[in-house]
Design a protein around this motif. Sequence first.
Motif, PDB file in Angstrom:
ATOM      1  N   MET A 243       0.814  -1.214   0.000  1.00  9.82           N
ATOM      2  CA  MET A 243       0.000   0.000   0.000  1.00  9.82           C
ATOM      3  C   MET A 243       0.851   1.269   0.000  1.00  9.82           C
ATOM      4  O   MET A 243       0.354   2.370  -0.208  1.00  9.82           O
ATOM      5  CB  MET A 243      -0.973   0.002   1.196  1.00  9.82           C
ATOM      6  CG  MET A 243      -1.875  -1.243   1.242  1.00  9.82           C
ATOM      7  SD  MET A 243      -2.617  -1.711  -0.372  1.00  9.82           S
ATOM      8  CE  MET A 243      -3.969  -0.540  -0.438  1.00  9.82           C
ATOM      9  N   GLU A 451      -7.123  -3.300  -5.840  1.00 12.76           N
ATOM     10  CA  GLU A 451      -6.607  -3.722  -4.528  1.00 12.76           C
ATOM     11  C   GLU A 451      -6.978  -5.178  -4.287  1.00 12.76           C
ATOM     12  O   GLU A 451      -8.115  -5.583  -4.475  1.00 12.76           O
ATOM     13  CB  GLU A 451      -7.157  -2.815  -3.422  1.00 12.76           C
ATOM     14  CG  GLU A 451      -6.620  -1.395  -3.534  1.00 12.76           C
ATOM     15  CD  GLU A 451      -7.000  -0.508  -2.354  1.00 12.76           C
ATOM     16  OE1 GLU A 451      -7.576  -1.037  -1.373  1.00 12.76           O
ATOM     17  OE2 GLU A 451      -6.723   0.699  -2.418  1.00 12.76           O
ATOM     18  N   SER A 453      -5.547  -8.990  -1.927  1.00 14.24           N
ATOM     19  CA  SER A 453      -4.814  -9.424  -0.739  1.00 14.24           C
ATOM     20  C   SER A 453      -4.179 -10.769  -1.031  1.00 14.24           C
ATOM     21  O   SER A 453      -4.668 -11.535  -1.863  1.00 14.24           O
ATOM     22  CB  SER A 453      -5.742  -9.511   0.469  1.00 14.24           C
ATOM     23  OG  SER A 453      -6.710 -10.521   0.281  1.00 14.24           O
ATOM     24  N   GLU A 458      -2.542  -6.860   2.357  1.00 15.48           N
ATOM     25  CA  GLU A 458      -3.103  -6.069   1.258  1.00 15.48           C
ATOM     26  C   GLU A 458      -2.026  -5.766   0.220  1.00 15.48           C
ATOM     27  O   GLU A 458      -0.848  -5.578   0.552  1.00 15.48           O
ATOM     28  CB  GLU A 458      -3.676  -4.755   1.791  1.00 15.48           C
ATOM     29  CG  GLU A 458      -4.943  -4.905   2.609  1.00 15.48           C
ATOM     30  CD  GLU A 458      -5.517  -3.555   2.987  1.00 15.48           C
ATOM     31  OE1 GLU A 458      -4.744  -2.659   3.366  1.00 15.48           O
ATOM     32  OE2 GLU A 458      -6.752  -3.388   2.885  1.00 15.48           O
ATOM     33  N   LYS A 460      -1.527  -3.928  -4.040  1.00 16.28           N
ATOM     34  CA  LYS A 460      -2.117  -3.276  -5.215  1.00 16.28           C
ATOM     35  C   LYS A 460      -1.620  -4.011  -6.466  1.00 16.28           C
ATOM     36  O   LYS A 460      -0.434  -4.347  -6.562  1.00 16.28           O
ATOM     37  CB  LYS A 460      -1.734  -1.797  -5.268  1.00 16.28           C
ATOM     38  CG  LYS A 460      -2.407  -0.978  -4.179  1.00 16.28           C
ATOM     39  CD  LYS A 460      -2.363   0.521  -4.451  1.00 16.28           C
ATOM     40  CE  LYS A 460      -0.998   1.103  -4.183  1.00 16.28           C
ATOM     41  NZ  LYS A 460      -1.015   2.588  -4.269  1.00 16.28           N
TER      42      LYS A 460
END
Length: 502
Positions: A243, A451, A453, A458, A460
Amino acid sequence: MDSVLKERIVAQGMNPETVETQIENFKNGFPFLKIMGPAVPGDGIQVLSEEKLSKLQEEFPISAQEKEVVKFVPASGAASRMFKDLFAFMDGDGNLSKSTFVQKFMDNIEKFAFYKKLDQALKSKESSINQALDNQDYKTILSALLDEDGLNYGALPKGLLKFHSYPEGNRTPAYEHMIEGVQYALGKGKLVKIHFTVSPEHEEKFRSEIESIQSGLESEFGVKFEISYSQQKKSTDTIAVDMENNPFEEDGKILFRPAGHGALLENLDDIDADVIFIKNIDNVVPDSLKPETKKYKMAIGGLLLEVQAKAFEALKKLDLGINEGSVAKAQEVYTGDLGAKLPSDFEGKSLENKGEFLREKLNRPIRVCGMVKNTGEPGGGPFWVLEDDGSQSLQILETAQIDLNDPESKAHMNAATHFNPVDLVCGTRNYKGESFDLLKFRDMKTGFITEKSKGGRELKALELPGLWNGSMAGWNTLFVEVPLITFNPVKTVNDLLRDEHQ
């Protein structure tokens, strides 16, 4: 990018300069496109008269006999998303009343083309569908359908699932695409060329399915099939970041992910043909509904060849010399036959500059795209887009490319009347018979960031410009209204219960 990171990227077989650009895209995002309005009938979308439809249908199969024709079918990936609700039920407490989706599936189970195979799979385990239903043992039925020791539908690609029932035997989408190929993609020497893009783990299964039916179909229809396969190239994978836009690492390696269907532009670029039809693997119908599909496929194929011939003629005239006549002809094709919109300063250009502008605009790959009426909420679809040179081009846009915070753009999106069912026919050779380098006609500013996971963390992810979106942004585009009945995708297993698939 530091030298250590570069070395690691090279060691994983990727290009550091490309990866650096991708990381910049994560940091900066992608700009929204400047929409001038939706493409609608009379302004960007052609509605063919019955007379024109008949003419194109007659002309296309005759012209196609002299052409290299290929049917390109993106068929990568497992069908697991089709069964998402069934998997969720299996992971739950098995209470049917909590899932209307599974209730519908069980209530109509005998209507699925895979019913007999599923019953056989259960009988091999000394049970049957009826017994399991009587005992409310729904998980046993779903296990036999989805798991590896049953039909393994949870891991197979959509193209190899039984979709449609026939008295003589049930068919997969791959089978249905072969039948379609005979109907509208017959080229030189009665040859039907079909190219499937597949995942590496599924290619052998595809080959086995095709080999089991090919000779029978060739005898039945008096044609020859040439079936080819390719896989999404590893080099098109894109880097994943955390992130904070730093490379996402897993087990000491930088994570690269498949870059969406836009990565298939390289597969399309490898195909050498005069005419290429593109249609998704799951958009097939039984024989009773194929005549309408055939009719409009031949019509858009005929329109492609008709307009392409005019563009080729105009380009050859410009090659002989830029003069009033050749420029007028090129302008007529560009604004009339292709329906594009000139920049406001065009009339002020010199004759030479007008000629060069039109030459550059006409000498591009061309596509004709079927568009269906949007019966739901307006979303991504056909729009007029303002280009950097002031001209306006027709584009297929996803909602993510539209600035919904801009009232004007949002109004244009809400005014859209049609959407893109992935119903394309493409011309990828120029007026000299040479193949275009398709990678030169994509707009790299039209990628997508999503986005995701992985392992509870998490990340991108970056998708390349979509195959029929930004990957074809620089193509000459025609939109044609086609009937909604030609669009019958199967997104969930219960879609197979719709009348169109029965």
